[in-house]
Design a protein around this motif. Structure first.
Motif, PDB file in Angstrom:
ATOM      1  N   TYR A   1       0.804  -1.217   0.000  1.00  0.00           N
ATOM      2  CA  TYR A   1       0.000   0.000   0.000  1.00  0.00           C
ATOM      3  C   TYR A   1       0.843   1.276   0.000  1.00  0.00           C
ATOM      4  CZ  TYR A   1      -4.087  -2.887   0.792  1.00  0.00           C
ATOM      5  OH  TYR A   1      -5.092  -3.814   0.637  1.00  0.00           O
ATOM      6  N   GLY A   2       2.162   1.125  -0.058  1.00  0.00           N
ATOM      7  CA  GLY A   2       3.010   2.309  -0.113  1.00  0.00           C
ATOM      8  C   GLY A   2       3.041   3.038   1.217  1.00  0.00           C
ATOM      9  N   SER A   3       3.174   4.358   1.159  1.00  0.00           N
ATOM     10  CA  SER A   3       3.325   5.149   2.373  1.00  0.00           C
ATOM     11  C   SER A   3       1.984   5.628   2.920  1.00  0.00           C
ATOM     12  CB  SER A   3       4.217   6.358   2.100  1.00  0.00           C
ATOM     13  OG  SER A   3       3.541   7.300   1.310  1.00  0.00           O
ATOM     14  N   LEU A   4       1.992   5.977   4.196  1.00  0.00           N
ATOM     15  CA  LEU A   4       0.808   6.548   4.838  1.00  0.00           C
ATOM     16  C   LEU A   4       0.410   7.839   4.136  1.00  0.00           C
ATOM     17  CD1 LEU A   4      -1.274   6.811   7.120  1.00  0.00           C
ATOM     18  CD2 LEU A   4       0.529   7.804   8.553  1.00  0.00           C
ATOM     19  N   ASP A   5       1.393   8.607   3.695  1.00  0.00           N
ATOM     20  CA  ASP A   5       1.112   9.865   3.007  1.00  0.00           C
ATOM     21  C   ASP A   5       0.266   9.624   1.757  1.00  0.00           C
ATOM     22  OD1 ASP A   5       2.036  12.885   2.690  1.00  0.00           O
ATOM     23  OD2 ASP A   5       2.250  11.946   0.725  1.00  0.00           O
ATOM     24  N   ASN A   6       0.623   8.590   0.997  1.00  0.00           N
ATOM     25  CA  ASN A   6      -0.125   8.301  -0.231  1.00  0.00           C
ATOM     26  C   ASN A   6      -1.564   7.902   0.057  1.00  0.00           C
ATOM     27  OD1 ASN A   6       2.075   8.780  -1.879  1.00  0.00           O
ATOM     28  ND2 ASN A   6       2.742   6.646  -1.896  1.00  0.00           N
ATOM     29  N   VAL A   7      -1.757   7.061   1.067  1.00  0.00           N
ATOM     30  CA  VAL A   7      -3.092   6.534   1.350  1.00  0.00           C
ATOM     31  C   VAL A   7      -3.957   7.564   2.068  1.00  0.00           C
ATOM     32  CG1 VAL A   7      -4.383   4.704   2.500  1.00  0.00           C
ATOM     33  CG2 VAL A   7      -2.174   4.197   1.447  1.00  0.00           C
ATOM     34  N   LEU A   8      -3.375   8.287   3.036  1.00  0.00           N
ATOM     35  CA  LEU A   8      -4.154   9.224   3.849  1.00  0.00           C
ATOM     36  C   LEU A   8      -4.702  10.374   3.026  1.00  0.00           C
ATOM     37  CD1 LEU A   8      -5.125  10.066   6.682  1.00  0.00           C
ATOM     38  CD2 LEU A   8      -2.928  11.229   6.998  1.00  0.00           C
ATOM     39  N   TYR A   9      -3.911  10.817   2.029  1.00  0.00           N
ATOM     40  CA  TYR A   9      -4.316  12.005   1.273  1.00  0.00           C
ATOM     41  C   TYR A   9      -4.834  11.684  -0.119  1.00  0.00           C
ATOM     42  CZ  TYR A   9      -2.052  14.412   5.090  1.00  0.00           C
ATOM     43  OH  TYR A   9      -1.715  14.859   6.339  1.00  0.00           O
ATOM     44  N   GLN A  10      -5.215  10.448  -0.341  1.00  0.00           N
ATOM     45  CA  GLN A  10      -5.828  10.117  -1.624  1.00  0.00           C
ATOM     46  C   GLN A  10      -7.160  10.846  -1.743  1.00  0.00           C
ATOM     47  OE1 GLN A  10      -6.064   5.904  -1.365  1.00  0.00           O
ATOM     48  NE2 GLN A  10      -4.096   5.541  -2.352  1.00  0.00           N
ATOM     49  N   ASP A  11      -7.361  11.442  -2.905  1.00  0.00           N
ATOM     50  CA  ASP A  11      -8.621  12.109  -3.167  1.00  0.00           C
ATOM     51  C   ASP A  11      -9.629  11.058  -3.587  1.00  0.00           C
ATOM     52  OD1 ASP A  11      -9.460  14.630  -2.785  1.00  0.00           O
ATOM     53  OD2 ASP A  11      -8.587  15.486  -4.590  1.00  0.00           O
ATOM     54  N   THR A  12     -10.441  10.618  -2.676  1.00  0.00           N
ATOM     55  CA  THR A  12     -11.344   9.516  -3.010  1.00  0.00           C
ATOM     56  C   THR A  12     -12.682   9.706  -2.330  1.00  0.00           C
ATOM     57  OG1 THR A  12     -11.681   7.157  -2.819  1.00  0.00           O
ATOM     58  CG2 THR A  12     -10.414   8.187  -1.072  1.00  0.00           C
ATOM     59  N   GLU A  13     -13.700   9.146  -2.957  1.00  0.00           N
ATOM     60  CA  GLU A  13     -15.044   9.225  -2.400  1.00  0.00           C
ATOM     61  C   GLU A  13     -15.538   7.875  -1.890  1.00  0.00           C
ATOM     62  OE1 GLU A  13     -17.524  10.858  -5.387  1.00  0.00           O
ATOM     63  OE2 GLU A  13     -16.564  12.819  -5.396  1.00  0.00           O
ATOM     64  N   GLN A  14     -14.842   6.816  -2.252  1.00  0.00           N
ATOM     65  CA  GLN A  14     -15.313   5.502  -1.807  1.00  0.00           C
ATOM     66  C   GLN A  14     -14.181   4.490  -1.838  1.00  0.00           C
ATOM     67  OE1 GLN A  14     -18.279   4.227  -4.595  1.00  0.00           O
ATOM     68  NE2 GLN A  14     -16.791   3.612  -6.112  1.00  0.00           N
ATOM     69  N   GLY A  15     -14.262   3.528  -0.925  1.00  0.00           N
ATOM     70  CA  GLY A  15     -13.448   2.318  -1.016  1.00  0.00           C
ATOM     71  C   GLY A  15     -12.083   2.332  -0.383  1.00  0.00           C
ATOM     72  N   THR A  16     -11.395   3.476  -0.290  1.00  0.00           N
ATOM     73  CA  THR A  16     -10.013   3.431   0.170  1.00  0.00           C
ATOM     74  C   THR A  16      -9.736   4.380   1.342  1.00  0.00           C
ATOM     75  OG1 THR A  16      -9.406   5.080  -1.488  1.00  0.00           O
ATOM     76  CG2 THR A  16      -9.142   2.778  -2.088  1.00  0.00           C
ATOM     77  N   LEU A  17     -10.742   4.993   1.908  1.00  0.00           N
ATOM     78  CA  LEU A  17     -10.536   5.885   3.042  1.00  0.00           C
ATOM     79  C   LEU A  17     -10.132   5.072   4.270  1.00  0.00           C
ATOM     80  CD1 LEU A  17     -10.872   8.831   4.116  1.00  0.00           C
ATOM     81  CD2 LEU A  17     -13.166   8.140   4.839  1.00  0.00           C
ATOM     82  N   LEU A  18      -9.074   5.522   4.961  1.00  0.00           N
ATOM     83  CA  LEU A  18      -8.632   4.843   6.172  1.00  0.00           C
ATOM     84  C   LEU A  18      -9.690   5.003   7.261  1.00  0.00           C
ATOM     85  CD1 LEU A  18      -4.843   5.851   6.387  1.00  0.00           C
ATOM     86  CD2 LEU A  18      -5.815   3.660   5.682  1.00  0.00           C
TER      87      LEU A  18
ATOM     88  N   TRP B   1     -11.425   4.674  11.084  1.00  0.00           N
ATOM     89  CA  TRP B   1     -10.944   5.120  12.397  1.00  0.00           C
ATOM     90  C   TRP B   1     -10.162   4.014  13.120  1.00  0.00           C
ATOM     91  CZ3 TRP B   1      -9.181   8.787  14.997  1.00  0.00           C
ATOM     92  CH2 TRP B   1      -9.143   8.787  16.392  1.00  0.00           C
ATOM     93  N   PRO B   2     -10.641   2.758  13.154  1.00  0.00           N
ATOM     94  CA  PRO B   2      -9.846   1.711  13.817  1.00  0.00           C
ATOM     95  C   PRO B   2      -8.465   1.529  13.177  1.00  0.00           C
ATOM     96  CG  PRO B   2     -12.095   0.967  13.509  1.00  0.00           C
ATOM     97  CD  PRO B   2     -11.963   2.236  12.731  1.00  0.00           C
ATOM     98  N   VAL B   3      -8.390   1.648  11.849  1.00  0.00           N
ATOM     99  CA  VAL B   3      -7.093   1.504  11.166  1.00  0.00           C
ATOM    100  C   VAL B   3      -6.170   2.649  11.579  1.00  0.00           C
ATOM    101  CG1 VAL B   3      -5.954   1.621   8.919  1.00  0.00           C
ATOM    102  CG2 VAL B   3      -7.981   0.197   9.206  1.00  0.00           C
ATOM    103  N   ARG B   4      -6.704   3.856  11.677  1.00  0.00           N
ATOM    104  CA  ARG B   4      -5.887   5.008  12.071  1.00  0.00           C
ATOM    105  C   ARG B   4      -5.376   4.845  13.509  1.00  0.00           C
ATOM    106  NH1 ARG B   4      -8.205  10.373   8.978  1.00  0.00           N
ATOM    107  NH2 ARG B   4      -9.313   9.296   7.329  1.00  0.00           N
ATOM    108  N   GLN B   5      -6.229   4.347  14.382  1.00  0.00           N
ATOM    109  CA  GLN B   5      -5.789   4.107  15.758  1.00  0.00           C
ATOM    110  C   GLN B   5      -4.666   3.070  15.792  1.00  0.00           C
ATOM    111  OE1 GLN B   5      -9.830   3.262  17.422  1.00  0.00           O
ATOM    112  NE2 GLN B   5      -9.207   4.663  19.043  1.00  0.00           N
ATOM    113  N   ASN B   6      -4.826   2.018  14.990  1.00  0.00           N
ATOM    114  CA  ASN B   6      -3.812   0.963  14.946  1.00  0.00           C
ATOM    115  C   ASN B   6      -2.477   1.501  14.425  1.00  0.00           C
ATOM    116  OD1 ASN B   6      -2.998  -1.901  15.092  1.00  0.00           O
ATOM    117  ND2 ASN B   6      -2.931  -1.754  12.862  1.00  0.00           N
ATOM    118  N   ILE B   7      -2.537   2.391  13.437  1.00  0.00           N
ATOM    119  CA  ILE B   7      -1.313   3.000  12.903  1.00  0.00           C
ATOM    120  C   ILE B   7      -0.629   3.842  13.970  1.00  0.00           C
ATOM    121  CG2 ILE B   7      -0.445   4.712  11.250  1.00  0.00           C
ATOM    122  CD1 ILE B   7      -2.600   3.701   9.300  1.00  0.00           C
ATOM    123  N   ALA B   8      -1.413   4.619  14.713  1.00  0.00           N
ATOM    124  CA  ALA B   8      -0.854   5.465  15.771  1.00  0.00           C
ATOM    125  C   ALA B   8      -0.162   4.616  16.835  1.00  0.00           C
ATOM    126  CB  ALA B   8      -1.960   6.315  16.397  1.00  0.00           C
ATOM    127  N   VAL B   9      -0.803   3.515  17.234  1.00  0.00           N
ATOM    128  CA  VAL B   9      -0.224   2.637  18.255  1.00  0.00           C
ATOM    129  C   VAL B   9       1.023   1.949  17.724  1.00  0.00           C
ATOM    130  CG1 VAL B   9      -0.625   0.549  19.617  1.00  0.00           C
ATOM    131  CG2 VAL B   9      -2.419   2.278  19.450  1.00  0.00           C
TER     132      VAL B   9
END
Length: 662
Positions: A435-452, A454-462
């Motif tokens: 999936y490449g870098s967090l920067d690529n995935v977090l800031y993808q301009d998308t309306e469906q299917g690939t938005l991170l 909340w549980p995934v974001r918490q897991n990344i932070a931990v």
């Protein structure tokens, strides 16, 4: 320099002299181009992104049975010249290709493909509605002419229906569109469709024909009256792009022909000046002189002077190149002796084969160290290869990364698989992160299917906190990373955080004071005391981690320009201001649509603020941060107003710093 190299240099020198002596007035004109690929081969094409070649057919997007987001393109290797400045002629062009749009799940459709002409041979845009042609963050950067075959309605680009074709110039908002259904063509049928695109420069018209058969229809599906000559003033690359977003749609290209026509055949240029027209040519009278050998004497005198001078220059260049190569070999041998034992040493031949000769289609990232390539090191096993050709410039970073990572073992750190130091190049081999870098995935301009979520974001932070706690407190020697940012946090197949890029890291004993160094890192993630004195400590890493955490929670970059005007908004200041107003939850990423636990969001935002406290002594350790996120400790007190910090001398204005940084 080897003997063969010397022979080659002498040959090239003699060839150049002979060429210019015998062809001083050869005129190079634009020529008509034509190629025909009944089946496609890698020999003539460059594959970028997710595109692949299989049995003579190119797939532009991933061949998967589960919905995914994907983008890829193929480009003819050689640029095509469409304009001849000598004759002031713009070429016409015609292309024919067969394609199919296949979908194992008809309800999971989108987004389509394009045929394009572009200025560069690295054209690869974002997935989804951007059709692999333009970048979502810079939608007007790429300059192109394209015919799109769109299989999804996107209101932002004024699409008329869920399947249409259109002519696009420098934007995906089509100049004119048409529905192929009206001509009996269903883009989503899965059948092989043959398309013809013809542009006649003399008629100023572009036409698109489509058929299920191999014969060209009489009537076009789309006809646009347009003069493209202003867009064809330079050499352009031709190719195809395609994309999906949360879809299983496949875009396949099976054959391709292309030609330009209309240029005048090349001819030898006359000796007359450029400003003399054909109607005013005057034949010069050549006087006969008894001293006809004077030109030969002058030529002999010139060669007698130029010959020794050229020979001396050649000796100087030869000596310089030889000494430089000898020093390079000596340096490289001493450098290899410094490399620690541990990770596997790959051969250059192995890595070259694994990356198809470091082909541009295998590039998955770029950084200060060099390009990163996707490599198949064994059947079904992929790796990421970081490559640098700058031996002297990259040696320090290479040794730092190799020495540090070789001794580290943690589930949230990228695993180093091996290294290579051959042919004047430095290469590091890592496990591949799909999936490449967090920067690529977090800031993808998308309306469906690939938005991170909340549980995934918490897991990344931990996970990131766990990795930094290990580096700071659990290693035999403390590791200060110094460049923590979203683009250095990679995501594995399960979206777990993996911290990488240790090129700026430094080892230090736990009982030693920090080593003062030159400031390094990325603006927006640098602690104020680090900017002031260039002293990296574990607390400067904590500050950078805090910025990443706020990015995760807010979905905003460290600096963003306001919609109106050019003023920069500092993410830390913005969140702290909302916190002071009692509205800290308003900082949450709006794309989450409130799908998160309010108290968990509040906790994460407060952890981010406590880590970015201007007072380094008030910041928590990474071990404490990990305990807070795991519910094993209470959050630290965060003042309602951001503390101020003053230095004995001023720093440059923040906007000035950011404007000069990457």
């Amino acid at each position: 320099m080897t003997l063969s190299s010397r022979k080659l240099l002498v040959f090239l020198t003699l060839f150049t002299l002979f060429h210019f002596k015998n062809h001083p007035f050869l005129l190079v004109l634009a020529i008509n181009v034509s190629f025909d690929f009944p089946s496609l081969t890698i020999r003539n094409l460059t594959l970028l992104g997710d595109s692949y070649l299989r049995s003579g057919v190119v797939g532009l997007t991933r061949d998967v049975t589960v919905p995914s987001s994907s983008a890829g393109s193929i480009i003819y290797n050689n640029p095509v010249q469409f304009y001849d400045p000598e004759s002031n002629i713009t070429a016409s062009f015609s292309t024919r290709f067969s394609f199919s749009v296949i979908n194992v799940n008809p309800t999971s459709y989108g987004d389509g493909l394009t045929f394009f002409l572009s200025r560069d041979n690295q054209t690869l845009g974002s997935y989804g509605e951007y059709l692999g042609l333009v970048n979502s963050s810079q939608p007007t950067k790429n300059k192109f002419i394209a015919v799109e075959f769109d299989t999804k309605l996107d209101a932002y680009f004024n699409d008329p229906s869920d399947q249409h074709i259109g002519l696009d110039i420098n934007t995906l908002k089509s100049i004119k569109t048409a529905n192929p259904i009206s001509s009996g063509i269903d883009l989503k049928s899965g059948n092989l469709i043959t398309a013809w695109i013809d542009y006649k420069n003399d008629l100023r018209v572009l036409k698109v024909f489509m058929s299920y058969a191999s014969s060209k229809p009489k009537e076009p599906v789309l006809a646009v009256n347009i003069d493209l000559s202003q867009y064809l003033r330079e050499a352009l690359y031709v190719g195809f792009s395609g994309s999906t977003e949360g879809s299983t749609e496949l875009h396949l290209i099976e054959n391709w022909t292309f030609e330009t026509f209309g240029f005048i055949p090349a001819r030898r240029k006359s000796h007359r000046p450029h400003n003399v027209s054909d109607s005013s040519v005057i034949t010069p009278v050549i006087p006969i002189s008894s001293s006809g050998d004077k030109p030969h004497k002058r030529l002999g005198l010139g060669l007698g002077i130029a010959g020794p001078a050229f020979f001396c220059a050649f000796l100087v260049v030869f000596g310089y190149v030889s000494v430089k190569k000898w020093k390079k070999i000596k340096t490289f041998k001493s450098f290899k002796a410094e490399i620690v034992t541990g990770p596997r040493e790959f051969s250059y031949k192995e890595l070259s084969a694994a990356t198809r000769g470091f082909h541009s289609s295998r590039i998955v990232g770029r950084g200060a160290f060099g390009n990163v390539y996707k490599a198949m090191i064994s059947q079904g096993t992929f790796a990421a290869v970081k490559r640098s050709k700058h031996l002297h410039e990259g040696q320090t970073e290479f040794l730092a990364e190799l020495t540090i990572i070789a001794g580290l073992r943690h589930k949230n750190l990228i695993q180093l698989l091996g290294w290579c130091a051959e042919k004047g190049e430095l290469l590091l081999v890592y496990e591949f992160m799909p999936y490449g870098s967090l920067d690529n995935v977090l800031y993808q301009d998308t309306e469906q299917g690939t938005l991170l979520s909340w549980p995934v974001r918490q897991n990344i932070a931990v996970g990131l906190a766990s990795a930094l706690s290990y580096l700071h407190q659990e290693c035999e020697q403390q590791v200060i990373h110094r460049d923590i940012k979203t683009s250095n946090v990679m995501l594995d197949v399960n979206f777990n955080a993996r911290l990488g890029d240790f090129g700026l890291a430094r080892l230090m004993d736990h009982d030693k004071s920090p080593v003062s160094t030159l400031t390094a890192g990325t603006m927006g993630y640098l602690a104020p005391e680090y900017l002031h004195c260039g002293k990296a400590t574990e607390k400067t890493d904590v500050f950078s981690y805090g910025v990443v955490i706020l990015e995760l929670a807010c979905g905003r970059r460290p600096f963003e320009r306001e919609t109106q005007g050019q003023k920069l908004t500092n993410l830390v200041d913005w969140v702290w201001e909302l916190y002071g107003e009692g509205n800290i939850i308003d900082a949450a990423d709006k794309r989450l649509n409130g799908e998160f636990e309010v108290e968990d969001m509040r906790k994460l935002l407060l952890v981010g603020l406590s880590c970015t406290n201007p007072d380094s002594m008030a910041r928590p350790t990474m071990r404490r941060v990990l305990q807070i996120l795991n519910g094993e400790a209470e959050p630290l007190f965060v003042p309602q107003k951001k503390p101020s910090l003053t230095f004995s001398f001023g720093l440059p204005a923040l906007e000035d710093i950011v404007s000069d940084s990457d």
